[in-house]
Design an enzyme around this catalytic site. Structure first.
Site, PDB file in Angstrom:
ATOM      1  N   SER A  89       0.141   0.456  -3.819  1.00 49.39           N
ATOM      2  CA  SER A  89      -0.239   1.207  -5.029  1.00 49.39           C
ATOM      3  C   SER A  89       0.521   0.698  -6.263  1.00 49.39           C
ATOM      4  O   SER A  89      -0.013   0.708  -7.369  1.00 49.39           O
ATOM      5  CB  SER A  89      -0.038   2.711  -4.840  1.00 49.39           C
ATOM      6  OG  SER A  89       1.329   3.028  -4.751  1.00 49.39           O
TER       7      SER A  89
ATOM      8  N   LEU B 125       9.726  -4.517   2.574  1.00 49.78           N
ATOM      9  CA  LEU B 125      10.745  -3.876   3.422  1.00 49.78           C
ATOM     10  C   LEU B 125      11.810  -4.816   3.965  1.00 49.78           C
ATOM     11  O   LEU B 125      12.887  -4.385   4.363  1.00 49.78           O
ATOM     12  CB  LEU B 125      10.067  -3.158   4.598  1.00 49.78           C
ATOM     13  CG  LEU B 125       9.175  -1.977   4.202  1.00 49.78           C
ATOM     14  CD1 LEU B 125       8.522  -1.377   5.432  1.00 49.78           C
ATOM     15  CD2 LEU B 125       9.979  -0.921   3.456  1.00 49.78           C
ATOM     16  N   LYS B 126      11.502  -6.089   3.996  1.00 49.98           N
ATOM     17  CA  LYS B 126      12.445  -7.017   4.646  1.00 49.98           C
ATOM     18  C   LYS B 126      13.553  -7.450   3.687  1.00 49.98           C
ATOM     19  O   LYS B 126      13.302  -7.637   2.501  1.00 49.98           O
ATOM     20  CB  LYS B 126      11.664  -8.247   5.118  1.00 49.98           C
ATOM     21  CG  LYS B 126      12.369  -9.023   6.183  1.00 49.98           C
ATOM     22  CD  LYS B 126      11.441 -10.060   6.798  1.00 49.98           C
ATOM     23  CE  LYS B 126      12.207 -10.967   7.718  1.00 49.98           C
ATOM     24  NZ  LYS B 126      12.900 -10.261   8.794  1.00 49.98           N
ATOM     25  N   LEU B 127      14.767  -7.581   4.246  1.00 52.06           N
ATOM     26  CA  LEU B 127      15.881  -8.078   3.432  1.00 52.06           C
ATOM     27  C   LEU B 127      15.689  -9.572   3.188  1.00 52.06           C
ATOM     28  O   LEU B 127      15.445 -10.329   4.130  1.00 52.06           O
ATOM     29  CB  LEU B 127      17.204  -7.821   4.171  1.00 52.06           C
ATOM     30  CG  LEU B 127      18.486  -8.018   3.370  1.00 52.06           C
ATOM     31  CD1 LEU B 127      18.585  -7.020   2.219  1.00 52.06           C
ATOM     32  CD2 LEU B 127      19.704  -7.885   4.287  1.00 52.06           C
TER      33      LEU B 127
ATOM     34  N   HIS C  59      12.677   1.212  -6.320  1.00 47.36           N
ATOM     35  CA  HIS C  59      13.159   2.116  -5.273  1.00 47.36           C
ATOM     36  C   HIS C  59      12.774   3.545  -5.655  1.00 47.36           C
ATOM     37  O   HIS C  59      12.953   3.942  -6.810  1.00 47.36           O
ATOM     38  CB  HIS C  59      14.682   1.986  -5.151  1.00 47.36           C
ATOM     39  CG  HIS C  59      15.240   2.806  -4.028  1.00 47.36           C
ATOM     40  ND1 HIS C  59      15.118   2.434  -2.702  1.00 47.36           N
ATOM     41  CD2 HIS C  59      15.884   4.000  -4.022  1.00 47.36           C
ATOM     42  CE1 HIS C  59      15.676   3.349  -1.944  1.00 47.36           C
ATOM     43  NE2 HIS C  59      16.142   4.325  -2.722  1.00 47.36           N
TER      44      HIS C  59
ATOM     45  N   GLU D  66       6.786   5.943 -10.657  1.00 52.86           N
ATOM     46  CA  GLU D  66       6.892   4.525 -10.282  1.00 52.86           C
ATOM     47  C   GLU D  66       5.811   3.695 -10.951  1.00 52.86           C
ATOM     48  O   GLU D  66       6.064   2.598 -11.441  1.00 52.86           O
ATOM     49  CB  GLU D  66       6.749   4.363  -8.762  1.00 52.86           C
ATOM     50  CG  GLU D  66       7.905   4.870  -7.960  1.00 52.86           C
ATOM     51  CD  GLU D  66       7.737   4.551  -6.484  1.00 52.86           C
ATOM     52  OE1 GLU D  66       7.432   3.410  -6.142  1.00 52.86           O
ATOM     53  OE2 GLU D  66       7.899   5.476  -5.665  1.00 52.86           O
TER      54      GLU D  66
HETATM   55  C1  GRF Z   1       7.148   2.810  -3.167  1.00 52.62           C
HETATM   56  O1  GRF Z   1       7.533   4.152  -3.086  1.00 52.62           O
HETATM   57  C2  GRF Z   1       8.292   1.938  -3.592  1.00 52.62           C
HETATM   58  O2  GRF Z   1       9.189   2.574  -4.457  1.00 52.62           O
HETATM   59  C3  GRF Z   1       8.993   1.684  -2.292  1.00 52.62           C
HETATM   60  O3  GRF Z   1       7.965   1.550  -1.351  1.00 52.62           O
HETATM   61  C4  GRF Z   1       6.813   2.261  -1.799  1.00 52.62           C
HETATM   62  C5  GRF Z   1       5.685   1.294  -1.842  1.00 52.62           C
HETATM   63  O4  GRF Z   1       4.474   1.930  -2.146  1.00 52.62           O
HETATM   64  N1  GRF Z   1       9.891   0.562  -2.393  1.00 52.62           N
HETATM   65  P1  GRF Z   1       3.182   1.073  -2.480  1.00 52.62           P
HETATM   66  O5  GRF Z   1       2.986   0.091  -1.332  1.00 52.62           O
HETATM   67  O6  GRF Z   1       3.430   0.367  -3.777  1.00 52.62           O
HETATM   68  O7  GRF Z   1       2.066   2.057  -2.560  1.00 52.62           O
END
Ligand code: GRF
Length: 209
Positions: free
Chosen positions: A13, A93-95, A112, A182
């Protein structure tokens, strides 16, 4: 025109918010969407916008020789060759490996879904973040955009936006409110970077208004 790569792991998103942002239309071009998964829903969004997708890293299940799977070294070369100026982690998600981070110093940002430096670090992603915020009984939450360094969520903060959660009844409700923020904050920060209004001076991030 700022050449951008967006790194994703899930629904995308935030990727869509970037691609739909009218203020970014003439400022940036998203040239690649990269995931640590062999497929994720964000790839469908990239395809809608005719943006090439790449998968990076090792996968736990065999991919049967699937094309387009890159090592981080290969991805680094690809992004440098394509003259990518900014990497945006939007739910990635990966470092990232330390060498990769160093190669793009101060050119990787992450969003974040909480107000760092609280509620960050390893394991703090997705609903885990909002569960922790809800349990803490915090009255505000929000979103943070920061530069990426070698550890989770510890890079210098570029921008934050708050949302009132004093009457939120569940972690899911907090997540919903934060996501709205966000989708505004990330394009705003990318705009500032594209306009050359974000820099590091005396070990602090300066954002010019
Ligand atoms: C978001 O809440 C972002 O802050 C976090 O992971 C989520 C990703 O959402 N890091 P999307 O895939 O952008 O919908």
């Amino acid at each position: 025109m700022l050449a951008v790569a967006v790194l994703v792991s899930g629904r995308g998103s935030n990727l869509r918010a970037i691609l739909n942002s009218s203020k970014l239309q003439d400022l940036i071009k998203v040239k690649a969407v990269v995931s640590d998964k062999s497929f994720c829903p964000a790839f469908d969004i990239a395809k809608e916008f005719s943006i090439p997708t790449y998968s990076v890293g090792k996968f736990t299940r065999p991919l049967g020789g699937k094309e387009g799977t890159l090592s981080f070294d290969a991805l680094q070369n690809l992004l440098l060759t394509s003259e990518i100026n900014l990497l945006v982690l939007a739910g990635f998600l990966k470092l990232l490996p330390p060498d990769f981070v160093r190669a793009f110093k101060n050119r990787i940002i992450n969003i974040h879904p909480a107000l760092l430096p609280s509620f960050g670090g390893s394991g703090m992603y997705g609903i885990n973040v909002h569960n922790a915020v809800f349990k803490s009984s915090a009255k505000v939450s929000g979103a943070t955009v920061h530069f990426v360094d070698e550890t989770y969520d510890t890079g210098k903060i570029i921008a934050q936006r708050c949302v009132d959660i004093s009457d939120a009844q569940s972690p899911e409700e907090i997540a919903e409110r934060v996501l709205v923020i966000e989708h505004q904050l990330l394009p705003d920060v990318i705009e500032k970077i594209a306009l050359g209004k974000v820099f590091v001076k005396d070990d602090r991030v300066v954002v010019v208004s």
